[in-house]
Design a protein around this motif. Sequence first.
Motif, mmCIF file in Angstrom:
data_model
loop_
_atom_site.group_PDB
_atom_site.id
_atom_site.type_symbol
_atom_site.label_atom_id
_atom_site.label_comp_id
_atom_site.label_asym_id
_atom_site.label_seq_id
_atom_site.Cartn_x
_atom_site.Cartn_y
_atom_site.Cartn_z
ATOM 1 N N ILE A 238 0.857 -1.177 0.000
ATOM 2 C CA ILE A 238 0.000 0.000 0.000
ATOM 3 C C ILE A 238 0.900 1.235 0.000
ATOM 4 C CG2 ILE A 238 -1.894 -1.171 1.187
ATOM 5 C CD1 ILE A 238 -1.077 0.259 3.756
ATOM 6 N N THR A 239 0.377 2.359 -0.476
ATOM 7 C CA THR A 239 1.179 3.583 -0.558
ATOM 8 C C THR A 239 0.376 4.763 -0.042
ATOM 9 O OG1 THR A 239 0.435 3.901 -2.849
ATOM 10 C CG2 THR A 239 2.546 2.807 -2.520
ATOM 11 N N ASN A 240 1.073 5.729 0.567
ATOM 12 C CA ASN A 240 0.403 6.944 1.036
ATOM 13 C C ASN A 240 0.516 8.047 -0.022
ATOM 14 O OD1 ASN A 240 2.993 8.043 1.274
ATOM 15 N ND2 ASN A 240 3.107 7.684 3.493
ATOM 16 N N LYS A 241 0.031 9.231 0.297
ATOM 17 C CA LYS A 241 -0.017 10.314 -0.690
ATOM 18 C C LYS A 241 1.374 10.806 -1.098
ATOM 19 C CE LYS A 241 -0.634 13.881 2.874
ATOM 20 N NZ LYS A 241 -1.543 14.943 3.383
ATOM 21 N N HIS A 242 2.388 10.447 -0.317
ATOM 22 C CA HIS A 242 3.762 10.826 -0.641
ATOM 23 C C HIS A 242 4.472 9.764 -1.481
ATOM 24 C CE1 HIS A 242 3.159 14.039 2.218
ATOM 25 N NE2 HIS A 242 2.944 13.173 3.189
ATOM 26 N N GLY A 243 3.778 8.654 -1.770
ATOM 27 C CA GLY A 243 4.393 7.571 -2.526
ATOM 28 C C GLY A 243 5.197 6.613 -1.689
ATOM 29 N N GLU A 244 5.144 6.756 -0.350
ATOM 30 C CA GLU A 244 5.861 5.841 0.546
ATOM 31 C C GLU A 244 5.115 4.508 0.620
ATOM 32 O OE1 GLU A 244 7.665 9.052 3.738
ATOM 33 O OE2 GLU A 244 5.571 8.407 3.922
ATOM 34 N N SER A 245 5.864 3.421 0.599
ATOM 35 C CA SER A 245 5.273 2.085 0.578
ATOM 36 C C SER A 245 5.299 1.419 1.946
ATOM 37 C CB SER A 245 6.021 1.188 -0.425
ATOM 38 O OG SER A 245 5.775 1.583 -1.749
ATOM 39 N N PHE A 246 4.298 0.571 2.164
ATOM 40 C CA PHE A 246 4.226 -0.310 3.332
ATOM 41 C C PHE A 246 3.711 -1.656 2.842
ATOM 42 C CE2 PHE A 246 3.602 4.023 4.725
ATOM 43 C CZ PHE A 246 4.417 4.140 5.832
ATOM 44 N N PHE A 247 4.041 -2.700 3.595
ATOM 45 C CA PHE A 247 3.529 -4.029 3.282
ATOM 46 C C PHE A 247 2.586 -4.466 4.404
ATOM 47 C CE2 PHE A 247 7.442 -3.840 0.790
ATOM 48 C CZ PHE A 247 6.938 -4.212 -0.453
ATOM 49 N N VAL A 248 1.403 -4.939 4.019
ATOM 50 C CA VAL A 248 0.382 -5.224 5.027
ATOM 51 C C VAL A 248 -0.322 -6.540 4.732
ATOM 52 C CG1 VAL A 248 -0.021 -2.752 5.336
ATOM 53 C CG2 VAL A 248 -1.529 -4.054 3.830
ATOM 54 N N GLY A 322 5.905 -10.538 16.612
ATOM 55 C CA GLY A 322 6.949 -9.589 16.962
ATOM 56 C C GLY A 322 7.619 -8.923 15.785
ATOM 57 N N THR A 323 7.203 -9.262 14.553
ATOM 58 C CA THR A 323 7.842 -8.663 13.374
ATOM 59 C C THR A 323 6.962 -7.614 12.703
ATOM 60 O OG1 THR A 323 7.005 -10.402 11.892
ATOM 61 C CG2 THR A 323 9.155 -10.763 12.934
ATOM 62 N N PHE A 324 5.809 -7.301 13.291
ATOM 63 C CA PHE A 324 4.883 -6.359 12.679
ATOM 64 C C PHE A 324 4.058 -5.680 13.762
ATOM 65 C CE2 PHE A 324 2.852 -10.475 13.050
ATOM 66 C CZ PHE A 324 1.606 -10.185 13.570
ATOM 67 N N LYS A 325 3.351 -4.627 13.371
ATOM 68 C CA LYS A 325 2.381 -4.008 14.268
ATOM 69 C C LYS A 325 1.016 -4.040 13.596
ATOM 70 C CE LYS A 325 2.810 0.891 12.938
ATOM 71 N NZ LYS A 325 3.060 2.259 13.458
ATOM 72 N N THR A 326 -0.032 -3.927 14.395
ATOM 73 C CA THR A 326 -1.393 -4.038 13.881
ATOM 74 C C THR A 326 -2.172 -2.757 14.155
ATOM 75 O OG1 THR A 326 -1.393 -6.430 14.285
ATOM 76 C CG2 THR A 326 -3.540 -5.376 13.985
ATOM 77 N N VAL A 327 -2.906 -2.286 13.144
ATOM 78 C CA VAL A 327 -3.788 -1.135 13.304
ATOM 79 C C VAL A 327 -5.167 -1.504 12.761
ATOM 80 C CG1 VAL A 327 -1.902 0.526 13.111
ATOM 81 C CG2 VAL A 327 -3.213 -0.099 11.076
ATOM 82 N N THR A 328 -6.177 -0.839 13.279
ATOM 83 C CA THR A 328 -7.560 -1.065 12.840
ATOM 84 C C THR A 328 -7.940 -0.023 11.795
ATOM 85 O OG1 THR A 328 -8.198 -2.051 14.948
ATOM 86 C CG2 THR A 328 -9.967 -1.153 13.595
ATOM 87 N N ILE A 329 -8.681 -0.456 10.772
ATOM 88 C CA ILE A 329 -9.139 0.454 9.717
ATOM 89 C C ILE A 329 -10.614 0.779 9.882
ATOM 90 C CG2 ILE A 329 -9.344 0.832 7.239
ATOM 91 C CD1 ILE A 329 -7.167 -1.274 6.843
#
Length: 542
Positions: A238-248, A322-329
Motif C-alpha cells: 500500500i502507498t500513502n499520498k507521498h508515494g511511501e510504501s508499506f507491506f500489510v 513480533g515482526t509487525f504491528k497491527t492497526v484497525t481500519i
Amino acid sequence: MRGVSVLLLWSVVDLSTQYVYDNVTIDYVPRQLTQFKEEHPKPIGVLTTTAGAPVDIRQTVTMNTDIFSNTYHMDTTSNSDVRQIPERTVHARGFGAHGYFEVTHDVSKYTSADVFNGIGKKTPLFGRFSTNIQNKGGQELGREIKGLAVKLYTQEGNLDFLNLHLPVYLYRDPVDFAHFVRAFRRNPKTNIIDYTMIWDLISQRPDVLNNFMWLHSDYGIPDGYRRMDIFPLHTYEITNKHGESFFVKFNFRTELGLANLTTAQAQAIASQDPDYFTRDVYNSIANKKYPSWRLDMDIMTPEQVLNLDYNPFDVTRLWKRGTFKTVTIGRLVLNKHADNDFRDTEQSAYNPANLVPGIPGPIDNMFRARRFAYRDAHKYRLGGNHDNIEINHPKYTKVYNRDGQAPIRDNMHDAPVYYPNTFNGPEPIVDLSHPKVRKHMWDRNSVDLQPNSEFYNDILENDAHRQRLADNLAATLVNVDRHVVKNALSLLSMVSKDLGHRVTVSYKAAQERANAAAKLDAQTRYEPLARCVSLFAQGRLK
C-alpha cells in the motif's frame, strides 16, 4: 360467568390478529413468500411474454391447442433450456448479501486509498459466502475451506477482497492450482472424494500440508459464516499520498466472536439442516442482527521486510510474532438481502486484481497468476462484458472497450474508440501515490515445515486439541493406499515426532474400526449414529 366469556373472546381475538414472539429469533427463511405477499397485497402486475405482450389466461395452458403458436409456452420452455450458466470451478455453492464498509480509524499515513480515509465514511459493498469444494447444490457443513468474497464500490473503482476462513493458503506455486483442484475434487472414475489422491499430492507438494493441518484442527469448521474470521492472505503493498510504501496483511475479525464446530456437531447439524450456514446469515439479517467484521491490518516497512528471517510474501505461512504491528481500519457490515440470488450472487464476479489507487497490491507470483486466472474464468462463465453486469459494475467507468456479448450498457455512445486521440476521449490521471520503485520477489523451491511445526506446537493451545487434529487426520487416511499412508506419516513425523506418533496410533485404531464395520451391512453399521441423530433432533442429546 359473563366475565369469563368476555375474557375468552378477548383471547381468541388477540391471538388471531397478531404474531407474538417473546425472546425468540424468528426463522424468516420459510416466511419469504409470506412476507412478499404482505408487502404486495395485490398482484404486482399483468403477466407478459418476454417481449412485453399481455398473456391471455387461455395461453397459460396448452392442452388440446397449437402449442407452437403459444408465445407464452415457447418463452417458458426456451428459458428452462438456457437458464443455467457454468458453475464456478471452486466455491460453487454460495450465498450473497449487500452491506457497507465504515472507516473507524485514521490510516492516512499508510495509504491514500479513498475507501480507507475519512472516519465515518461508508462504502457500499456486496459479499458472497461460499464453500470451497462443494458443487452448487452441496451441503455447507463439510470440513472444507469457507470463503467470503467482498466487492467494495469505491469512488476510485471496485476493490475486491477474496477471503478464506483460514489464515494460510493452500499452495504457493500457481502452476499447482489445476492439480490441487483435481486432487481435492471427485475421482473421475468413482465420482467420490478420494483421499488417496489428496494425500498423494500432499506428500509430493508438502507446502499444501499447513493449510490441511489448519483445516483438520478445531479451526476447520466454523459455527456458521458469521462466526469465522476471514483473510485475503496475500501480503499487499500500500502507498500513502507521498508515494511511501508499506507491506500489510488485511485481517477481517468477526465481531460476533470466533466459534467452531467439532466433526460430530457438524454431522449432527448437517443431518437436520444442510443449509445451516446460509439460513443463519439470512435470519440474522432479517432479525437485524447484522453480521459484522472488524478490519485490521498488520504492517511492515520495506526496511523491516529486508531484514526478516522468513518470506513474508509466502501465502502458505503466517507472519512471525513480533515482526509487525497491527492497526484497525474499520468495520464491514452486511445488512441487506439480495433480492434475487441469480441476479446478484450467481452473477457476481470477483477478481483480486480489482485494486484502487493507494493499494497497488501484492507482488508475489501467486497473485500475479491470479490476476489472469480470475478474469479468464469470468469470461468463460459470464462473458467478456461481465464487468457490465449490474452487480459487478463500478460507480464510474470510461473505457475504450466496445461491443461484444451483452450487457454492453451504453457502449460509450459515440466517443472515440482509440487512445491516444485529440478528440477529447477519456484521459488517464497521474497517480502521485503510485510506487516509485518496481519490486520483484524471488522465492525458494525448498520445502519449509517450520510454519507447520509452529502451528502444531505453539498455536494449538493444548494436547487435547493436538489429539483432535491427529484423530481428524487419521480418519482421512483410513481408505488410502498403503504406500501413500507411509509417505503421509513420514511427512507428519518430520513436522513433529509427536504428531507423527499420534496420527499413527489413531490411524491403526481407525483402521481396525473400519475393518470391523466393513463386515456389517450399511443399515447395521450406521444404526448407532442414527439413534444419536434422532435424540439430537428431539432435543434429548445435549
